[in-house]
Design a protein around this motif. Structure first.
Motif, mmCIF file in Angstrom:
data_model
loop_
_atom_site.group_PDB
_atom_site.id
_atom_site.type_symbol
_atom_site.label_atom_id
_atom_site.label_comp_id
_atom_site.label_asym_id
_atom_site.label_seq_id
_atom_site.Cartn_x
_atom_site.Cartn_y
_atom_site.Cartn_z
ATOM 1 N N ASP A 16 -34.222 -25.042 -2.106
ATOM 2 C CA ASP A 16 -33.281 -23.988 -1.732
ATOM 3 C C ASP A 16 -32.118 -23.988 -2.727
ATOM 4 O O ASP A 16 -31.452 -25.008 -2.909
ATOM 5 N N ARG A 17 -31.869 -22.853 -3.344
ATOM 6 C CA ARG A 17 -30.773 -22.769 -4.327
ATOM 7 C C ARG A 17 -29.416 -23.053 -3.694
ATOM 8 O O ARG A 17 -28.476 -23.420 -4.390
ATOM 9 N N CYS A 18 -29.304 -22.884 -2.393
ATOM 10 C CA CYS A 18 -28.043 -23.182 -1.698
ATOM 11 C C CYS A 18 -27.793 -24.683 -1.589
ATOM 12 O O CYS A 18 -26.693 -25.104 -1.247
ATOM 13 N N ALA A 19 -28.797 -25.502 -1.869
ATOM 14 C CA ALA A 19 -28.670 -26.955 -1.767
ATOM 15 C C ALA A 19 -28.252 -27.604 -3.085
ATOM 16 O O ALA A 19 -27.975 -28.793 -3.128
ATOM 17 N N ILE A 20 -28.204 -26.800 -4.157
ATOM 18 C CA ILE A 20 -27.894 -27.356 -5.468
ATOM 19 C C ILE A 20 -26.839 -26.516 -6.182
ATOM 20 O O ILE A 20 -26.682 -25.323 -5.907
ATOM 21 N N SER A 21 -26.133 -27.167 -7.088
ATOM 22 C CA SER A 21 -25.183 -26.484 -7.972
ATOM 23 C C SER A 21 -25.428 -27.019 -9.372
ATOM 24 O O SER A 21 -25.268 -28.216 -9.621
ATOM 25 N N ILE A 22 -25.834 -26.144 -10.264
ATOM 26 C CA ILE A 22 -26.022 -26.534 -11.655
ATOM 27 C C ILE A 22 -24.988 -25.776 -12.460
ATOM 28 O O ILE A 22 -25.022 -24.551 -12.540
ATOM 29 N N GLY A 23 -24.045 -26.512 -13.016
ATOM 30 C CA GLY A 23 -22.889 -25.881 -13.633
ATOM 31 C C GLY A 23 -21.900 -25.497 -12.544
ATOM 32 O O GLY A 23 -22.181 -25.603 -11.363
ATOM 33 N N GLN A 24 -20.744 -25.077 -12.956
ATOM 34 C CA GLN A 24 -19.694 -24.758 -11.994
ATOM 35 C C GLN A 24 -19.865 -23.353 -11.460
ATOM 36 O O GLN A 24 -20.485 -22.535 -12.124
ATOM 37 N N PHE A 26 -18.944 -25.890 -8.152
ATOM 38 C CA PHE A 26 -19.691 -26.831 -7.322
ATOM 39 C C PHE A 26 -19.362 -26.549 -5.867
ATOM 40 O O PHE A 26 -18.211 -26.513 -5.478
ATOM 41 N N ARG A 27 -20.408 -26.321 -5.088
ATOM 42 C CA ARG A 27 -20.222 -25.958 -3.689
ATOM 43 C C ARG A 27 -20.314 -27.173 -2.775
ATOM 44 O O ARG A 27 -21.042 -28.122 -3.060
ATOM 45 N N GLU A 28 -19.621 -27.096 -1.686
ATOM 46 C CA GLU A 28 -19.629 -28.137 -0.655
ATOM 47 C C GLU A 28 -21.048 -28.367 -0.153
ATOM 48 O O GLU A 28 -21.808 -27.428 0.071
ATOM 49 N N GLY A 29 -21.413 -29.631 0.008
ATOM 50 C CA GLY A 29 -22.703 -29.982 0.577
ATOM 51 C C GLY A 29 -23.877 -29.796 -0.367
ATOM 52 O O GLY A 29 -25.006 -29.628 0.095
ATOM 53 N N THR A 30 -23.629 -29.812 -1.672
ATOM 54 C CA THR A 30 -24.714 -29.618 -2.626
ATOM 55 C C THR A 30 -24.859 -30.818 -3.559
ATOM 56 O O THR A 30 -23.935 -31.604 -3.734
ATOM 57 N N TYR A 31 -26.049 -30.921 -4.147
ATOM 58 C CA TYR A 31 -26.284 -31.845 -5.255
ATOM 59 C C TYR A 31 -25.907 -31.086 -6.526
ATOM 60 O O TYR A 31 -26.259 -29.915 -6.675
ATOM 61 N N CYS A 32 -25.213 -31.759 -7.435
ATOM 62 C CA CYS A 32 -24.652 -31.069 -8.590
ATOM 63 C C CYS A 32 -25.072 -31.713 -9.907
ATOM 64 O O CYS A 32 -25.183 -32.937 -10.005
ATOM 65 N N LEU A 33 -25.260 -30.865 -10.895
ATOM 66 C CA LEU A 33 -25.555 -31.281 -12.256
ATOM 67 C C LEU A 33 -24.542 -30.587 -13.150
ATOM 68 O O LEU A 33 -24.427 -29.361 -13.126
ATOM 69 N N GLU A 34 -23.816 -31.385 -13.933
ATOM 70 C CA GLU A 34 -22.758 -30.846 -14.783
ATOM 71 C C GLU A 34 -22.914 -31.376 -16.201
ATOM 72 O O GLU A 34 -23.134 -32.567 -16.404
ATOM 73 N N ARG A 41 -23.415 -35.239 -15.880
ATOM 74 C CA ARG A 41 -23.014 -35.885 -14.629
ATOM 75 C C ARG A 41 -23.864 -35.348 -13.483
ATOM 76 O O ARG A 41 -24.107 -34.151 -13.391
ATOM 77 N N VAL A 42 -24.272 -36.268 -12.619
ATOM 78 C CA VAL A 42 -25.040 -35.926 -11.425
ATOM 79 C C VAL A 42 -24.274 -36.501 -10.241
ATOM 80 O O VAL A 42 -23.887 -37.671 -10.252
ATOM 81 N N PHE A 43 -24.059 -35.674 -9.221
ATOM 82 C CA PHE A 43 -23.290 -36.114 -8.058
ATOM 83 C C PHE A 43 -23.532 -35.168 -6.894
ATOM 84 O O PHE A 43 -24.196 -34.146 -7.036
ATOM 85 N N ALA A 44 -22.981 -35.513 -5.757
ATOM 86 C CA ALA A 44 -22.996 -34.638 -4.586
ATOM 87 C C ALA A 44 -21.545 -34.316 -4.240
ATOM 88 O O ALA A 44 -20.631 -35.066 -4.596
ATOM 89 N N VAL A 45 -21.349 -33.201 -3.559
ATOM 90 C CA VAL A 45 -20.006 -32.826 -3.108
ATOM 91 C C VAL A 45 -19.988 -32.861 -1.588
ATOM 92 O O VAL A 45 -20.784 -32.187 -0.939
ATOM 93 N N GLU A 46 -19.122 -33.702 -1.054
ATOM 94 C CA GLU A 46 -18.912 -33.785 0.397
ATOM 95 C C GLU A 46 -17.423 -33.844 0.667
ATOM 96 O O GLU A 46 -16.704 -34.640 0.053
ATOM 97 N N ARG A 47 -16.983 -32.990 1.586
ATOM 98 C CA ARG A 47 -15.564 -32.900 1.942
ATOM 99 C C ARG A 47 -14.669 -32.718 0.719
ATOM 100 O O ARG A 47 -13.604 -33.296 0.607
ATOM 101 N N GLY A 48 -15.165 -31.932 -0.233
ATOM 102 C CA GLY A 48 -14.390 -31.624 -1.425
ATOM 103 C C GLY A 48 -14.345 -32.718 -2.469
ATOM 104 O O GLY A 48 -13.688 -32.568 -3.496
ATOM 105 N N GLU A 49 -15.045 -33.809 -2.245
ATOM 106 C CA GLU A 49 -15.031 -34.949 -3.166
ATOM 107 C C GLU A 49 -16.388 -35.124 -3.826
ATOM 108 O O GLU A 49 -17.425 -34.903 -3.205
#
Length: 82
Positions: A16-24, A26-34, A41-49
């Motif tokens: 689901d594209r809503c579950a990931i953020s690639i590039g900015q 970065f949305r809350e509750g997603t896995y991110c690639l920057e 950088r690979v990380f997740a965003v939870e509670r804005g962190e």
């Protein structure tokens, strides 16, 4: 694996594209690639962190880590159409 191959694999795996953020942004509750100027950088965003931050020198390593995180989480998949 490069970014193009990663995107193809995510599509194949019905992520689901809503579950990931690639590039900015970065949305809350997603896995991110920057990609920054010098690293990936690979990380997740939870509670804005950013949590579970991993830093890589290579696109291949970052894409592989990102794919592994996303595929291990069954909530990232779209439902199968019947």
């Amino acid at each position: 694996m490069d970014l193009y191959e990663l995107l193809e694999r995510l599509r194949y795996e019905r992520v689901d594209r809503c579950a990931i953020s690639i590039g900015q942004p970065f949305r809350e509750g997603t896995y991110c690639l920057e990609r920054t100027e010098n690293e990936w950088r690979v990380f997740a965003v939870e509670r804005g962190e950013r949590i579970s931050l991993s830093v890589f020198d290579s696109e291949h390593a970052a894409c592989a880590k990102f794919l592994g995180l996303v595929l291990r989480d069954s909530t990232t998949r779209l439902p199968v159409a019947e």
